[in-house]
Design a protein around this motif. Sequence first.
Motif, PDB file in Angstrom:
ATOM      1  N   THR A  37      51.297  58.857  39.887  1.00  0.00           N
ATOM      2  CA  THR A  37      51.898  59.484  41.072  1.00  0.00           C
ATOM      3  C   THR A  37      50.883  60.369  41.783  1.00  0.00           C
ATOM      4  OG1 THR A  37      54.087  59.445  40.038  1.00  0.00           O
ATOM      5  CG2 THR A  37      53.765  60.958  41.879  1.00  0.00           C
ATOM      6  N   GLU A  38      50.114  61.123  40.992  1.00  0.00           N
ATOM      7  CA  GLU A  38      49.087  61.980  41.588  1.00  0.00           C
ATOM      8  C   GLU A  38      48.038  61.153  42.318  1.00  0.00           C
ATOM      9  OE1 GLU A  38      47.581  64.250  38.361  1.00  0.00           O
ATOM     10  OE2 GLU A  38      49.375  65.525  38.185  1.00  0.00           O
ATOM     11  N   ALA A  39      47.685  60.006  41.760  1.00  0.00           N
ATOM     12  CA  ALA A  39      46.706  59.128  42.413  1.00  0.00           C
ATOM     13  C   ALA A  39      47.251  58.605  43.742  1.00  0.00           C
ATOM     14  CB  ALA A  39      46.348  57.969  41.487  1.00  0.00           C
ATOM     15  N   GLN A  40      48.532  58.290  43.762  1.00  0.00           N
ATOM     16  CA  GLN A  40      49.169  57.826  45.002  1.00  0.00           C
ATOM     17  C   GLN A  40      49.143  58.933  46.056  1.00  0.00           C
ATOM     18  OE1 GLN A  40      50.112  54.828  45.731  1.00  0.00           O
ATOM     19  NE2 GLN A  40      51.932  54.789  47.030  1.00  0.00           N
ATOM     20  N   HIS A  41      49.498  60.139  45.656  1.00  0.00           N
ATOM     21  CA  HIS A  41      49.504  61.266  46.590  1.00  0.00           C
ATOM     22  C   HIS A  41      48.093  61.599  47.064  1.00  0.00           C
ATOM     23  CE1 HIS A  41      53.600  62.880  44.932  1.00  0.00           C
ATOM     24  NE2 HIS A  41      53.743  61.853  45.772  1.00  0.00           N
ATOM     25  N   ALA A  42      47.099  61.414  46.206  1.00  0.00           N
ATOM     26  CA  ALA A  42      45.711  61.714  46.573  1.00  0.00           C
ATOM     27  C   ALA A  42      45.213  60.819  47.700  1.00  0.00           C
ATOM     28  CB  ALA A  42      44.808  61.565  45.347  1.00  0.00           C
ATOM     29  N   LYS A  43      45.808  59.652  47.824  1.00  0.00           N
ATOM     30  CA  LYS A  43      45.449  58.730  48.910  1.00  0.00           C
ATOM     31  C   LYS A  43      46.192  59.051  50.204  1.00  0.00           C
ATOM     32  CE  LYS A  43      44.924  54.942  45.577  1.00  0.00           C
ATOM     33  NZ  LYS A  43      45.535  53.662  45.098  1.00  0.00           N
ATOM     34  N   GLY A  44      46.998  60.105  50.181  1.00  0.00           N
ATOM     35  CA  GLY A  44      47.799  60.432  51.344  1.00  0.00           C
ATOM     36  C   GLY A  44      49.034  59.575  51.468  1.00  0.00           C
ATOM     37  N   LYS A  45      49.488  58.995  50.342  1.00  0.00           N
ATOM     38  CA  LYS A  45      50.626  58.082  50.335  1.00  0.00           C
ATOM     39  C   LYS A  45      51.747  58.643  49.474  1.00  0.00           C
ATOM     40  CE  LYS A  45      49.309  53.803  49.513  1.00  0.00           C
ATOM     41  NZ  LYS A  45      48.548  52.704  48.873  1.00  0.00           N
ATOM     42  N   LEU A  46      52.977  58.357  49.876  1.00  0.00           N
ATOM     43  CA  LEU A  46      54.146  58.736  49.093  1.00  0.00           C
ATOM     44  C   LEU A  46      54.503  57.629  48.116  1.00  0.00           C
ATOM     45  CD1 LEU A  46      56.335  60.153  52.008  1.00  0.00           C
ATOM     46  CD2 LEU A  46      54.904  61.453  50.412  1.00  0.00           C
ATOM     47  N   THR A  47      55.352  57.947  47.160  1.00  0.00           N
ATOM     48  CA  THR A  47      55.841  56.915  46.239  1.00  0.00           C
ATOM     49  C   THR A  47      56.973  56.135  46.912  1.00  0.00           C
ATOM     50  OG1 THR A  47      57.522  58.321  45.223  1.00  0.00           O
ATOM     51  CG2 THR A  47      55.294  58.399  44.286  1.00  0.00           C
ATOM     52  N   ALA A  48      57.345  55.028  46.308  1.00  0.00           N
ATOM     53  CA  ALA A  48      58.392  54.180  46.876  1.00  0.00           C
ATOM     54  C   ALA A  48      59.695  54.951  47.045  1.00  0.00           C
ATOM     55  CB  ALA A  48      58.610  52.952  45.990  1.00  0.00           C
TER      56      ALA A  48
END
Length: 527
Positions: A37-48
């Motif tokens: 989840t942190e990796a997803q947020h680090a890309k400026g993206k939210l989770t599904a």
Amino acid sequence: MTTAQERPPAVSPQRRLVAELRTVRRQARQGPSEKATEAQHAKGKLTARERIDLLLDEGSFTEVEPLRRHRAVGFGMETRRPYTDGVVTGWGTVHGRPVFVYAHDFRLFGGALGEAHAAKIHKIMDMAVAAGAPLVSLNDGAGARIQEGVLALAGYGGIFQRNTRASGVIPQISVMLGPCAGGAAYSPALTDFVFMVRETSQMFITGPDVIQSVTGEKVGHNALGGADVHAETSGVCHFAYDDEHACLEEVRYLLSLLPQNNREHPPAAPPDDPADRRCEALLDLVPVDGNRPYDMARVIEEIVDDGEYMEVHERWARNIVCALARLDGRVVGVVANQPQVLAGVLDIEASEKAARFVQMCDAFNIPLVTLLDVPGFLPGVDQEHGGIIRHGAKLLYAYCNATVPRISVVLRKAYGGAYIVMDSQSTGADLTYAWPTNEIAVMGAEGAANVIFRREIAAADDPDAVRARLVKEYKAELMHPYYAAERGLVDDVIDPADTREVLTRSLAMLHTKHADLPERKHGNPPA
């Protein structure tokens, strides 16, 4: 010795099973790990799930098949069988109306599509059509799951078939929130609207590495298929935004302008803007001189409710404007030439843009208002060799095929074939109006005089003076403001300030319009 009263109460088998179920469902909701989840947020993206929460009304989401998992297929997949299989599916509401949604979870297999993943999407698509409600896809996936081979490809085939079957039946909106490569890009292309987010979303058939290996060209992901490229150059993207929050908020707004399905009208809203409001500003916005540009967007703002509209393909083919707005609370589709760009001519891209928009409006019972100020089709070898004939015919076909209420207003120029194509009375417009500044003709007066009187002009001692006189005579005889009205090609010449009132009254009368096309399987529009 423990007495019966001191013993803890026995837990029934049913309660143990329910506790186990809660644990499993919690695992399914949480996803793979906090690190992912942190990796997803680090890309400026939210989770599904964060995206679904932004899209839908609070607390309205009901998930379908949250415990689905793929069948072990080898290649290291036997020990990796997470719940949801990388896609969250279900339904909820937007502004209180049902909407179906599926969202790729990039944290699981990079959002790649496999057999079980595809089956979940197929099911939610079938449910959306059966319920007659819009479908929104939140795309963030790496394409087909290689470990599952042809089963993954077959899953895409099932999605494409359902996209096509649902086309014109329910609104389909694709929101690109990450990569979308290869065959996966064709599903968004089959839907009604495509939203993208800058920097984080890309779409392409062949990626930068493949292009470099085949052609030697070096290009980055965003330069090849980013939001700005598709919004400005390719026309694949209808709307582009800087972040996911703004993007999903605009998806909600678009849904408020669309009907649930092709059997309903778009939702009306109580208007605060008086239907009979005079638009005095229009008298100064549009110059009488047909060669002077102006911003058609300001004309639209003056006419529609509260000056609000949602422009589709705002940055692509900017010589024509396509927008959704409200008039007296009812949704309308506006098609208008933009004199600020290429003088508002029709070219290949403008014809395609407007044709698709007209088809969408017709499919979903949205009346069409066309504002004309068109000097013709763009001349040039590139346009002719590029197929302006067949592309221009797409717009003609779309208008002629439309059965929704159709009203056109000629503001200034309406020359040649472009006038006919832009929803003229002869192609089936229900009502046509014109401003006193209108010039409806085969071509401009100077061009016409040069053709008709070329010998007389060439033989004159003062060709310029003779040409000026003949141009003036041609305008007076064949291009005066009432010429078309006198011959029944325009229903009325109106005061520009009355445009809003005339349109709202006309649309109210046409609200119950019913028109049938000839019985056929389907038409064969220009390619």
